[in-house]
Design a protein around this motif. Structure first.
Motif, PDB file in Angstrom:
ATOM      1  N   HIS A  81      -4.867  11.222   2.190  1.00 36.65           N
ATOM      2  CA  HIS A  81      -3.597  10.535   1.966  1.00 36.65           C
ATOM      3  C   HIS A  81      -3.859   9.076   1.586  1.00 36.65           C
ATOM      4  CE1 HIS A  81      -0.623  13.528   3.071  1.00 36.65           C
ATOM      5  NE2 HIS A  81      -1.320  13.846   4.149  1.00 36.65           N
ATOM      6  N   VAL A  82      -3.151   8.611   0.572  1.00 29.94           N
ATOM      7  CA  VAL A  82      -3.262   7.231   0.106  1.00 29.94           C
ATOM      8  C   VAL A  82      -1.922   6.540   0.343  1.00 29.94           C
ATOM      9  CG1 VAL A  82      -3.675   5.768  -1.920  1.00 29.94           C
ATOM     10  CG2 VAL A  82      -4.969   7.886  -1.627  1.00 29.94           C
ATOM     11  N   ASP A  83      -1.967   5.271   0.706  1.00 30.19           N
ATOM     12  CA  ASP A  83      -0.734   4.515   0.903  1.00 30.19           C
ATOM     13  C   ASP A  83       0.103   4.552  -0.378  1.00 30.19           C
ATOM     14  OD1 ASP A  83       0.749   1.682   0.623  1.00 30.19           O
ATOM     15  OD2 ASP A  83       0.570   2.179   2.752  1.00 30.19           O
ATOM     16  N   LYS A  84       1.283   5.161  -0.296  1.00 27.08           N
ATOM     17  CA  LYS A  84       2.096   5.384  -1.493  1.00 27.08           C
ATOM     18  C   LYS A  84       2.557   4.081  -2.129  1.00 27.08           C
ATOM     19  CE  LYS A  84       3.815   9.977  -0.218  1.00 27.08           C
ATOM     20  NZ  LYS A  84       5.023  10.803   0.061  1.00 27.08           N
ATOM     21  N   GLY A  85       2.943   3.119  -1.294  1.00 27.48           N
ATOM     22  CA  GLY A  85       3.401   1.847  -1.838  1.00 27.48           C
ATOM     23  C   GLY A  85       2.313   1.134  -2.608  1.00 27.48           C
ATOM     24  N   PHE A  86       1.115   1.087  -2.030  1.00 28.25           N
ATOM     25  CA  PHE A  86      -0.005   0.429  -2.701  1.00 28.25           C
ATOM     26  C   PHE A  86      -0.365   1.166  -3.987  1.00 28.25           C
ATOM     27  CE2 PHE A  86      -4.461  -0.284  -3.611  1.00 28.25           C
ATOM     28  CZ  PHE A  86      -4.595  -1.654  -3.457  1.00 28.25           C
ATOM     29  N   ALA A  87      -0.413   2.504  -3.908  1.00 27.59           N
ATOM     30  CA  ALA A  87      -0.793   3.297  -5.080  1.00 27.59           C
ATOM     31  C   ALA A  87       0.208   3.127  -6.214  1.00 27.59           C
ATOM     32  CB  ALA A  87      -0.910   4.766  -4.692  1.00 27.59           C
ATOM     33  N   THR A  88       1.494   3.110  -5.875  1.00 31.58           N
ATOM     34  CA  THR A  88       2.530   2.975  -6.898  1.00 31.58           C
ATOM     35  C   THR A  88       2.539   1.578  -7.500  1.00 31.58           C
ATOM     36  OG1 THR A  88       3.909   4.629  -5.793  1.00 31.58           O
ATOM     37  CG2 THR A  88       4.996   3.157  -7.355  1.00 31.58           C
ATOM     38  N   ASN A  89       2.485   0.570  -6.655  1.00 27.62           N
ATOM     39  CA  ASN A  89       2.544  -0.811  -7.149  1.00 27.62           C
ATOM     40  C   ASN A  89       1.364  -1.151  -8.047  1.00 27.62           C
ATOM     41  OD1 ASN A  89       4.923  -1.264  -5.768  1.00 27.62           O
ATOM     42  ND2 ASN A  89       3.929  -2.215  -3.994  1.00 27.62           N
ATOM     43  N   ASN A  90       0.206  -0.586  -7.729  1.00 28.37           N
ATOM     44  CA  ASN A  90      -1.002  -0.900  -8.497  1.00 28.37           C
ATOM     45  C   ASN A  90      -1.352   0.159  -9.537  1.00 28.37           C
ATOM     46  OD1 ASN A  90      -2.367  -3.424  -7.108  1.00 28.37           O
ATOM     47  ND2 ASN A  90      -1.566  -2.143  -5.453  1.00 28.37           N
ATOM     48  N   LYS A  91      -0.560   1.243  -9.570  1.00 27.57           N
ATOM     49  CA  LYS A  91      -0.783   2.331 -10.533  1.00 27.57           C
ATOM     50  C   LYS A  91      -2.249   2.773 -10.527  1.00 27.57           C
ATOM     51  CE  LYS A  91       2.971   0.731 -13.519  1.00 27.57           C
ATOM     52  NZ  LYS A  91       3.362   0.258 -14.871  1.00 27.57           N
ATOM     53  N   ILE A  92      -2.762   3.015  -9.321  1.00 23.90           N
ATOM     54  CA  ILE A  92      -4.197   3.270  -9.202  1.00 23.90           C
ATOM     55  C   ILE A  92      -4.621   4.583  -9.850  1.00 23.90           C
ATOM     56  CG2 ILE A  92      -4.323   1.877  -7.099  1.00 23.90           C
ATOM     57  CD1 ILE A  92      -4.680   4.467  -5.506  1.00 23.90           C
ATOM     58  N   PHE A  93      -3.734   5.575  -9.877  1.00 29.22           N
ATOM     59  CA  PHE A  93      -4.136   6.861 -10.448  1.00 29.22           C
ATOM     60  C   PHE A  93      -4.080   6.852 -11.978  1.00 29.22           C
ATOM     61  CE2 PHE A  93      -3.028   8.032  -6.097  1.00 29.22           C
ATOM     62  CZ  PHE A  93      -4.135   8.783  -5.757  1.00 29.22           C
ATOM     63  N   ARG A  94      -3.444   5.847 -12.531  1.00 25.17           N
ATOM     64  CA  ARG A  94      -3.383   5.731 -13.988  1.00 25.17           C
ATOM     65  C   ARG A  94      -4.337   4.669 -14.517  1.00 25.17           C
ATOM     66  NH1 ARG A  94       2.332   4.386 -16.672  1.00 25.17           N
ATOM     67  NH2 ARG A  94       2.750   6.469 -15.821  1.00 25.17           N
ATOM     68  N   ASN A  95      -4.422   3.540 -13.812  1.00 27.49           N
ATOM     69  CA  ASN A  95      -5.116   2.378 -14.367  1.00 27.49           C
ATOM     70  C   ASN A  95      -6.450   2.043 -13.704  1.00 27.49           C
ATOM     71  OD1 ASN A  95      -2.924   2.050 -16.088  1.00 27.49           O
ATOM     72  ND2 ASN A  95      -1.906   0.556 -14.768  1.00 27.49           N
ATOM     73  N   TRP A  96      -6.739   2.622 -12.562  1.00 28.20           N
ATOM     74  CA  TRP A  96      -8.002   2.317 -11.884  1.00 28.20           C
ATOM     75  C   TRP A  96      -9.046   3.384 -12.203  1.00 28.20           C
ATOM     76  CZ3 TRP A  96      -7.663  -0.123  -6.342  1.00 28.20           C
ATOM     77  CH2 TRP A  96      -6.846  -1.264  -6.392  1.00 28.20           C
ATOM     78  N   TYR A  97     -10.303   2.962 -12.186  1.00 32.48           N
ATOM     79  CA  TYR A  97     -11.406   3.871 -12.464  1.00 32.48           C
ATOM     80  C   TYR A  97     -11.626   4.838 -11.292  1.00 32.48           C
ATOM     81  CZ  TYR A  97     -12.726   0.466 -16.105  1.00 32.48           C
ATOM     82  OH  TYR A  97     -12.739  -0.370 -17.187  1.00 32.48           O
ATOM     83  N   THR A  98     -12.253   5.959 -11.595  1.00 37.80           N
ATOM     84  CA  THR A  98     -12.683   6.895 -10.557  1.00 37.80           C
ATOM     85  C   THR A  98     -14.174   6.692 -10.313  1.00 37.80           C
ATOM     86  OG1 THR A  98     -11.009   8.532 -11.163  1.00 37.80           O
ATOM     87  CG2 THR A  98     -12.902   9.320  -9.901  1.00 37.80           C
ATOM     88  N   THR A  99     -14.529   6.448  -9.062  1.00 38.61           N
ATOM     89  CA  THR A  99     -15.926   6.216  -8.705  1.00 38.61           C
ATOM     90  C   THR A  99     -16.265   6.979  -7.427  1.00 38.61           C
ATOM     91  OG1 THR A  99     -15.318   4.192  -7.502  1.00 38.61           O
ATOM     92  CG2 THR A  99     -16.056   3.940  -9.785  1.00 38.61           C
ATOM     93  N   PHE A 100     -17.536   6.944  -7.061  1.00 43.61           N
ATOM     94  CA  PHE A 100     -18.016   7.640  -5.867  1.00 43.61           C
ATOM     95  C   PHE A 100     -18.760   6.654  -4.964  1.00 43.61           C
ATOM     96  CE2 PHE A 100     -17.898  10.707  -9.350  1.00 43.61           C
ATOM     97  CZ  PHE A 100     -17.095  11.700  -8.812  1.00 43.61           C
TER      98      PHE A 100
END
Length: 226
Positions: A81-100
């Motif tokens: 689970h990811v903080d929905k407010g943070f994820a939405t405000n920062n558009k992390i699933f669209r604009n942030w890279y995927t890393t490991f």
């Protein structure tokens, strides 16, 4: 570099992980043995990348926000689970890279509870300090390659026996990472990943709250030496 062997009591026996068998049930049993808070996880998005559930014709590389990352083939994914407010405000699933981010099983609770990858020396919510055995204590290190992130110096093997079968387990956190202030550097292990260039396979950042765990990846392999 792994921890000492341990044994999980027998429950309904999962099929031992092998070339032709899915390791998901073994990984799930291992996950339960770690006693992490169930509320951390979002089962809706769980996925298995074993040869049975991920076709060999599937891609080895995916691209998000213009950045390539490896598909974690051979790993079982347990969504966080990811903080929905943070994820939405920062558009992390669209604009942030995927890393490991490779880590050890004993650090998972502190990291997931923290919601961001901590820096070495950070005071954690548990009251402990976050310890990483790397020379550089001023950056967080990630990689777009699951191969590189699972190297044993950052991702040690945890040897565990389940239903009389000995397994080597490793854990890696799949993350969304803010693309700003990332320094991409090379590795002295040039052939560790066949899909991404070794010259930019290691990433580091000094920005806080910039690496968010979105899933826990677990790999189970039968132990060669018991």
């Amino acid at each position: 570099m792994g921890s000492s062997p341990s044994t999980i009591p027998s429950t309904p026996a999962p099929t031992p992980a092998g070339i032709d068998q899915c390791p998901r049930r073994v990984c799930l049993q291992y996950l339960k043995s770690l006693h992490l808070n169930r509320q951390y996880f979002n089962r809706r998005y769980n996925k298995c990348y074993c040869p049975i559930h991920y076709e060999s014709s599937g891609p080895n590389i995916l691209t998000v926000a213009g950045s390539d990352f490896t598909v974690p083939i051979g790993w079982s994914l347990f969504a966080i689970h990811v903080d929905k407010g943070f994820a939405t405000n920062n558009k992390i699933f669209r604009n942030w890279y995927t890393t490991f981010y490779g880590t050890s099983h004993d650090k998972l609770d502190d990291i997931i509870h923290n919601r961001f990858i901590p820096f070495p020396g950070d005071d954690l919510l548990s009251g402990k300090k976050f310890v990483v055995n790397l020379p550089d204590q001023r950056h967080i290190y990630t990689s777009p390659s699951i191969n590189y992130a699972s190297l044993e110096h950052v991702c040690p093997i945890n040897k565990v026996t389940i239903n009389n079968v000995s397994y080597d387990f490793q854990v890696v956190l799949q993350c969304k990472q803010n693309p700003t202030h990332i320094k991409k550097i090379g590795s002295n292990k040039p052939n560790i990943c066949p899909h991404l260039p070794s010259t930019t396979i290691q990433w580091k950042t000094d920005q806080r709250a910039s690496v968010v765990p979105i899933s826990l990846l677990i790999r189970a392999k039968k132990s060669e030496n018991i």
